[in-house]
Scaffold this active site. Structure first.
Site, PDB file in Angstrom:
ATOM      1  N   TYR A 208      30.169  42.898  40.795  1.00 29.81           N
ATOM      2  CA  TYR A 208      31.006  43.999  41.865  1.00 29.81           C
ATOM      3  C   TYR A 208      31.592  45.059  40.924  1.00 29.81           C
ATOM      4  CZ  TYR A 208      34.505  40.386  40.674  1.00 29.81           C
ATOM      5  OH  TYR A 208      35.321  39.671  39.901  1.00 29.81           O
ATOM      6  N   ARG A 355      44.350  52.178  32.445  1.00 29.09           N
ATOM      7  CA  ARG A 355      42.925  51.801  32.231  1.00 29.09           C
ATOM      8  C   ARG A 355      41.819  52.904  32.860  1.00 29.09           C
ATOM      9  NH1 ARG A 355      39.910  46.103  33.693  1.00 29.09           N
ATOM     10  NH2 ARG A 355      40.816  46.742  35.846  1.00 29.09           N
TER      11      ARG A 355
HETATM   12  C1  LIG Z   1      36.544  40.217  36.693  1.00 28.00           C
HETATM   13  C2  LIG Z   1      36.828  39.342  35.916  1.00 28.00           C
HETATM   14  C3  LIG Z   1      36.917  37.880  36.505  1.00 28.00           C
HETATM   15  C4  LIG Z   1      37.012  37.694  38.027  1.00 28.00           C
HETATM   16  O1  LIG Z   1      36.423  36.579  38.467  1.00 28.00           O
HETATM   17  P1  LIG Z   1      36.311  36.352  39.998  1.00 28.00           P
HETATM   18  O2  LIG Z   1      35.949  35.012  40.152  1.00 28.00           O
HETATM   19  O3  LIG Z   1      34.966  37.069  40.488  1.00 28.00           O
HETATM   20  O4  LIG Z   1      37.516  36.992  40.706  1.00 28.00           O
HETATM   21  C5  LIG Z   1      36.847  36.971  35.590  1.00 28.00           C
HETATM   22  N1  LIG Z   1      36.542  36.819  34.232  1.00 28.00           N
HETATM   23  C6  LIG Z   1      36.555  38.038  33.882  1.00 28.00           C
HETATM   24  C7  LIG Z   1      36.340  38.186  32.321  1.00 28.00           C
HETATM   25  C8  LIG Z   1      36.559  39.267  34.488  1.00 28.00           C
HETATM   26  O5  LIG Z   1      36.798  40.581  34.006  1.00 28.00           O
END
Ligand SMILES: *Cc1c(COP(=O)(O)O)cnc(C)c1O
Length: 396
Positions: A208, A355
């Site tokens: 996403y 950012r």
């Molecule tokens: C965006 C992000 C997530 C988010 O995890 P979700 O389970 O999809 O909400 C996790 N780890 C990193 C490094 C991210 O950048």
């Protein structure tokens, strides 16, 4: 690569400069019709036969291969499902299993908190005396040793864009018998990644952000060919079973990457991702990287000359950065809210980081120039210094 042509494929709200595609990618124009078709022609008309007739069951690996091209994965070694946090847990659990006699999981303090939380949760559940150790990002290489079971890192820092050297760290880890888990959340679709060339063990990421799959789009997971047949799935759901529709009472892991599937795939989200991947299929990642660097360099130069009170938080060397640029300012939150009110969308990460994501598929030099001008105006007029810009919202 014709980036004016890719920009035309996105719905970008009138008057908005969207520098947050690193957090939630914008809507491809084709997505609404693609999702509507899945809803009406597939779900509506086919009902349960859609699993076979419309290929719903095969979507996670079919889309996985299209993402695989962007991250240098071997065909048939990427699948989709769940959220990234879940995929981190799965990859880490499998990686720990490959080094049963070692006790330490090494990560860094620049990692995204959810990755660390999931690791801590797993360590607690396993009850094997494992330790999650975090060191400063620049100390990771020197902290590798033969006591470490797994090196778990996010390649590109979510706040500053600082980038780890995946090839060098993976090699150094392997020389010491350490298994690697790479989180590509801010790499996939941002820069060329060569998982196979780096000899990476496990990798995960989300769809996403740069990939534009839409809010709630499924995460991906990669397991190297040399591990996949012996990897034990910690989340042994029925769709990772060798024969889900045999309904055996005992679990038998599916062949290959299929075993990293858990439960029912999110069919509507995958329809949205499918439309986004139609754009990615023709993207040359080296051309994208060159343009991302050019846009980021132009932004840094513009901001530094117009707004000397903002301090660069990202590495100055483009080769050490992903596709985002951050600046420190004690009033970063309020400045970002004033920018958003003026139509320039970036985001804020505590404690003081503003950012900005540079996503060449839909951001061009004109956008960068206008964003710099608007930021300079806000700083000069102190527009940010108003109560409505200091009120913290739930999502920053
Ligand atoms: C965006 C992000 C997530 C988010 O995890 P979700 O389970 O999809 O909400 C996790 N780890 C990193 C490094 C991210 O950048």
């Amino acid at each position: 690569m014709d980036f004016a042509a890719t920009k035309a494929l996105f719905h970008l709200p009138e008057g908005m400069i969207y520098l947050d595609g690193n957090s939630l990618g914008p809507l491809p124009k084709a997505t609404a019709a693609r999702v509507a078709k899945t809803v009406t022609d597939e779900w509506g008309e086919m009902l349960i036969t859609g699993w076979n007739k419309a290929g719903w069951m095969a979507q996670p690996t079919a889309l996985g291969d299209r993402i695989g091209r962007l991250i240098g994965a071997e065909a048939g070694h990427v699948t989709l499902g769940d959220t990234l946090s879940i995929k981190v847990y799965q990859a880490l659990a499998s990686a720990i299993d490959l080094n049963p006699d070692r006790k330490v999981i090494l990560s860094d303090t620049g990692n995204f908190p959810s990755d660390l939380y999931m690791a801590a949760g797993l360590v607690g559940s396993l009850g094997r005396g494992l330790e999650l150790r975090t060191v400063a990002p620049e100390d990771v290489m020197a902290s590798l040793s033969k006591g470490i079971a797994v090196l778990m890192l996010t390649q590109v820092d979510y706040r500053t864009g600082r980038m780890h050297d995946m090839a060098a760290l993976t090699k150094a880890a392997h020389d010491l018998g350490i298994v690697t888990v790479w989180d590509l959340a801010h790499s996939a679709g941002a820069l060329p990644v060569d998982l196979a060339g780096c000899n990476a063990d496990f990798a995960v990421g989300c769809t996403y952000k740069y990939l534009n799959g839409g809010p709630g789009a499924p995460a991906f997971i990669y397991v190297a060919p040399r591990h996949v047949a012996t990897t034990r799935p910690a989340l042994s759901g029925w769709l990772g079973h060798a024969a889900p529709f045999a309904f055996d009472l005992d679990y038998r892991a599916g062949t290959g990457i299929e075993r990293m599937r858990v439960g029912t795939p999110p069919v509507l989200q995958m329809a949205a991702l499918d439309a986004a991947m139609d754009i990615w299929d023709s993207v040359d990642m080296d051309a994208l990287r060159a343009r991302s660097i050019a846009l980021s360099e132009a932004f840094i130069a513009g901001v530094e000359s117009a707004c000397p009170e903002l301090r660069l938080a990202s590495p100055r060397d483009a080769n050490m950065r992903g596709s985002q640029v951050s600046f420190h300012h004690p009033e970063g939150y309020a400045i970002m809210q004033a920018l958003i009110a003026a139509g320039v969308i970036g985001d804020f990460r505590a404690p003081d980081i503003m950012r900005f994501g540079f996503t060449p598929l839909f951001i061009d030099e004109g956008d960068v120039g206008r964003a710099v001008d608007i930021l300079a105006e806000i700083m000069r007029d102190r527009t940010w210094d108003q109560p409505q810009f200091k009120q913290r919202a739930a999502v920053t």
